[in-house]
Design a protein around this motif. Structure first.
Motif, PDB file in Angstrom:
ATOM      1  N   SER A 130       0.835  -1.207   0.000  1.00 26.27           N
ATOM      2  CA  SER A 130       0.000   0.000   0.000  1.00 26.27           C
ATOM      3  C   SER A 130       0.866   1.252   0.000  1.00 26.27           C
ATOM      4  CB  SER A 130      -0.932  -0.002   1.206  1.00 26.27           C
ATOM      5  OG  SER A 130      -1.862  -1.065   1.138  1.00 26.27           O
ATOM      6  N   ARG A 131       1.903   1.253   0.849  1.00 23.39           N
ATOM      7  CA  ARG A 131       2.796   2.419   0.895  1.00 23.39           C
ATOM      8  C   ARG A 131       3.519   2.606  -0.431  1.00 23.39           C
ATOM      9  NH1 ARG A 131       3.822   0.371   6.156  1.00 23.39           N
ATOM     10  NH2 ARG A 131       5.793  -0.571   5.462  1.00 23.39           N
ATOM     11  N   ALA A 132       3.927   1.500  -1.049  1.00 23.67           N
ATOM     12  CA  ALA A 132       4.630   1.591  -2.330  1.00 23.67           C
ATOM     13  C   ALA A 132       3.721   2.169  -3.410  1.00 23.67           C
ATOM     14  CB  ALA A 132       5.148   0.215  -2.741  1.00 23.67           C
ATOM     15  N   LEU A 133       2.461   1.713  -3.432  1.00 23.41           N
ATOM     16  CA  LEU A 133       1.529   2.237  -4.429  1.00 23.41           C
ATOM     17  C   LEU A 133       1.194   3.697  -4.155  1.00 23.41           C
ATOM     18  CD1 LEU A 133      -0.859  -0.813  -4.928  1.00 23.41           C
ATOM     19  CD2 LEU A 133       0.832   0.086  -6.538  1.00 23.41           C
ATOM     20  N   ASP A 134       1.060   4.055  -2.877  1.00 18.73           N
ATOM     21  CA  ASP A 134       0.828   5.466  -2.535  1.00 18.73           C
ATOM     22  C   ASP A 134       1.946   6.343  -3.089  1.00 18.73           C
ATOM     23  OD1 ASP A 134      -1.535   4.937  -1.191  1.00 18.73           O
ATOM     24  OD2 ASP A 134      -0.602   4.932   0.800  1.00 18.73           O
ATOM     25  N   ARG A 135       3.186   5.908  -2.891  1.00 24.60           N
ATOM     26  CA  ARG A 135       4.334   6.693  -3.376  1.00 24.60           C
ATOM     27  C   ARG A 135       4.344   6.760  -4.895  1.00 24.60           C
ATOM     28  NH1 ARG A 135       6.986   3.781   0.798  1.00 24.60           N
ATOM     29  NH2 ARG A 135       7.819   2.311  -0.748  1.00 24.60           N
ATOM     30  N   GLN A 136       4.056   5.630  -5.519  1.00 25.59           N
ATOM     31  CA  GLN A 136       4.054   5.580  -6.980  1.00 25.59           C
ATOM     32  C   GLN A 136       3.021   6.546  -7.556  1.00 25.59           C
ATOM     33  OE1 GLN A 136       3.279   1.674  -8.612  1.00 25.59           O
ATOM     34  NE2 GLN A 136       2.657   2.511 -10.584  1.00 25.59           N
ATOM     35  N   PHE A 137       1.809   6.492  -7.036  1.00 26.89           N
ATOM     36  CA  PHE A 137       0.754   7.341  -7.584  1.00 26.89           C
ATOM     37  C   PHE A 137       0.960   8.807  -7.220  1.00 26.89           C
ATOM     38  CE2 PHE A 137      -1.855   3.279  -7.571  1.00 26.89           C
ATOM     39  CZ  PHE A 137      -1.683   3.086  -8.936  1.00 26.89           C
ATOM     40  N   ALA A 138       1.520   9.073  -6.044  1.00 26.31           N
ATOM     41  CA  ALA A 138       1.818  10.457  -5.672  1.00 26.31           C
ATOM     42  C   ALA A 138       2.821  11.072  -6.635  1.00 26.31           C
ATOM     43  CB  ALA A 138       2.340  10.515  -4.246  1.00 26.31           C
ATOM     44  N   ALA A 139       3.741  10.255  -7.129  1.00 22.30           N
ATOM     45  CA  ALA A 139       4.754  10.754  -8.056  1.00 22.30           C
ATOM     46  C   ALA A 139       4.232  10.889  -9.481  1.00 22.30           C
ATOM     47  CB  ALA A 139       5.966   9.824  -8.042  1.00 22.30           C
ATOM     48  N   MET A 140       3.242  10.084  -9.847  1.00 21.09           N
ATOM     49  CA  MET A 140       2.814  10.013 -11.242  1.00 21.09           C
ATOM     50  C   MET A 140       1.560  10.815 -11.547  1.00 21.09           C
ATOM     51  SD  MET A 140       3.322   5.905 -11.805  1.00 21.09           S
ATOM     52  CE  MET A 140       2.972   5.923 -13.554  1.00 21.09           C
ATOM     53  N   LEU A 141       0.720  11.058 -10.539  1.00 24.12           N
ATOM     54  CA  LEU A 141      -0.620  11.583 -10.792  1.00 24.12           C
ATOM     55  C   LEU A 141      -0.817  12.952 -10.168  1.00 24.12           C
ATOM     56  CD1 LEU A 141      -2.687   8.357  -9.986  1.00 24.12           C
ATOM     57  CD2 LEU A 141      -1.818   9.102 -12.209  1.00 24.12           C
ATOM     58  N   PRO A 142      -1.805  13.703 -10.632  1.00 23.94           N
ATOM     59  CA  PRO A 142      -2.172  14.938  -9.934  1.00 23.94           C
ATOM     60  C   PRO A 142      -2.527  14.648  -8.481  1.00 23.94           C
ATOM     61  CG  PRO A 142      -3.268  14.806 -12.059  1.00 23.94           C
ATOM     62  CD  PRO A 142      -2.621  13.475 -11.839  1.00 23.94           C
ATOM     63  N   GLU A 143      -2.237  15.587  -7.619  1.00 26.80           N
ATOM     64  CA  GLU A 143      -2.417  15.376  -6.179  1.00 26.80           C
ATOM     65  C   GLU A 143      -3.841  14.953  -5.833  1.00 26.80           C
ATOM     66  OE1 GLU A 143      -1.937  17.938  -1.984  1.00 26.80           O
ATOM     67  OE2 GLU A 143      -1.206  18.737  -3.900  1.00 26.80           O
ATOM     68  N   GLU A 144      -4.831  15.570  -6.452  1.00 24.17           N
ATOM     69  CA  GLU A 144      -6.223  15.269  -6.123  1.00 24.17           C
ATOM     70  C   GLU A 144      -6.577  13.828  -6.478  1.00 24.17           C
ATOM     71  OE1 GLU A 144      -5.189  17.678  -8.042  1.00 24.17           O
ATOM     72  OE2 GLU A 144      -5.634  19.549  -7.012  1.00 24.17           O
ATOM     73  N   LEU A 145      -6.137  13.366  -7.646  1.00 22.51           N
ATOM     74  CA  LEU A 145      -6.447  11.999  -8.057  1.00 22.51           C
ATOM     75  C   LEU A 145      -5.713  10.986  -7.192  1.00 22.51           C
ATOM     76  CD1 LEU A 145      -7.812  10.004  -9.940  1.00 22.51           C
ATOM     77  CD2 LEU A 145      -5.908  10.306 -11.548  1.00 22.51           C
ATOM     78  N   ALA A 146      -4.437  11.255  -6.891  1.00 21.20           N
ATOM     79  CA  ALA A 146      -3.683  10.350  -6.020  1.00 21.20           C
ATOM     80  C   ALA A 146      -4.366  10.212  -4.664  1.00 21.20           C
ATOM     81  CB  ALA A 146      -2.259  10.852  -5.852  1.00 21.20           C
ATOM     82  N   ALA A 147      -4.925  11.309  -4.149  1.00 20.52           N
ATOM     83  CA  ALA A 147      -5.606  11.277  -2.854  1.00 20.52           C
ATOM     84  C   ALA A 147      -6.879  10.450  -2.931  1.00 20.52           C
ATOM     85  CB  ALA A 147      -5.929  12.697  -2.393  1.00 20.52           C
ATOM     86  N   VAL A 148      -7.620  10.563  -4.036  1.00 20.42           N
ATOM     87  CA  VAL A 148      -8.855   9.788  -4.200  1.00 20.42           C
ATOM     88  C   VAL A 148      -8.543   8.288  -4.249  1.00 20.42           C
ATOM     89  CG1 VAL A 148     -10.725   9.250  -5.813  1.00 20.42           C
ATOM     90  CG2 VAL A 148     -10.158  11.631  -5.301  1.00 20.42           C
ATOM     91  N   ILE A 149      -7.508   7.925  -4.970  1.00 21.97           N
ATOM     92  CA  ILE A 149      -7.135   6.514  -5.081  1.00 21.97           C
ATOM     93  C   ILE A 149      -6.649   5.982  -3.736  1.00 21.97           C
ATOM     94  CG2 ILE A 149      -5.446   4.946  -6.126  1.00 21.97           C
ATOM     95  CD1 ILE A 149      -5.741   6.612  -8.679  1.00 21.97           C
TER      96      ILE A 149
END
Length: 243
Positions: A130-149
């Motif tokens: 979960s932490r790895a995916l959080d970091r991955q999406f935080a780096a790749m996606l807009p902040e709002e979308l990463a937060a929703v996911i």
């Protein structure tokens, strides 16, 4: 409603309907959008994943709109293989089929790839993954979308059963009786694009078949390249309106 099309978007493994957050706006107001969560994912995280139940969920989403409205079914990764399996079982039901990041034959080297991914996830455990995916999406996606996911959470428990179902059931021949247009979209850098032409050749009864490559896209290109993905899907939506 005249001109309306129902579009069902089925998410990939680990993710949830949250991955499609931006697509209601991108696909427009005349689209009746359905974004179901698969078993063991999202709002169904407490439900055990079985291939049969996952196909039921897809079928419920397909049939959940206004009778007579054409339906375009689109799936990403695991969702793409499920969409393919649904279309194989109902070859004349759909007005369009979109397969995103699901163009690798899950046998031989392909199956080894899926098994290695599942094994790595089992070794790392839920918290670390979960932490790895959080970091991955935080780096790749807009902040709002990463937060929703992140808020929607990830589904790991169903991965072994989900990919066993893919490896046991999904082959290019499944597209042989499908009559609607078939669109295969893959990221340029996605390993799961390797057999796209083979799947395209198998869809011998489809009204038309297109293979689209998203430049610089990884396996998560529907998240990182939503405009390019939606533009490709729009061909299916427009065709459904005309059918």
């Amino acid at each position: 409603m005249a001109g309306q099309v129902r579009v069902v978007l089925v998410h990939g493994s680990q993710l949830s309907a949250a991955q499609w957050t931006r697509y209601a706006t991108l696909l427009g107001p005349d689209v009746d959008l359905a974004v179901p969560d698969l078993p063991a994912h999202g709002t169904r995280r407490d439900e055990a994943f079985t291939w049969e139940r996952a196909l039921e969920v897809v079928g419920e989403a397909v049939d959940g709109g206004v009778p007579g409205v054409p339906v375009v079914l689109v799936g990403h990764s695991l969702g793409g293989y499920l969409a393919m399996a649904y279309a194989a079982a109902h070859p004349q039901r759909l007005s369009g089929l979109g397969l995103l990041g699901s163009s690798a034959v899950p046998a031989g080297p392909g199956a080894a790839l899926y098994r290695s991914i599942a094994s790595a996830e089992q070794r790392l455990g839920v918290d670390r993954m979960s932490r790895a995916l959080d970091r991955q999406f935080a780096a790749m996606l807009p902040e709002e979308l990463a937060a929703v996911i992140k808020e929607a959470g990830y589904g790991f428990d169903g991965i072994p059963a989900a990919w066993a179902g893919v490896m046991g059931n999904c082959r290019p021949a499944m597209l042989g009786e499908v009559t609607c247009p078939v669109l295969l979209v893959n990221g340029q850098l996605d390993q799961l694009r390797v057999d796209a032409r083979r799947y395209a050749r198998a869809a011998v009864n489809a009204r038309w078949v297109r293979v689209v490559t998203v430049p610089h896209g990884l396996h998560v290109f529907p998240l990182t390249h939503p405009h390019e993905t939606a533009a490709a899907l729009w061909e299916l939506v427009s065709g459904a309106r005309e059918s």
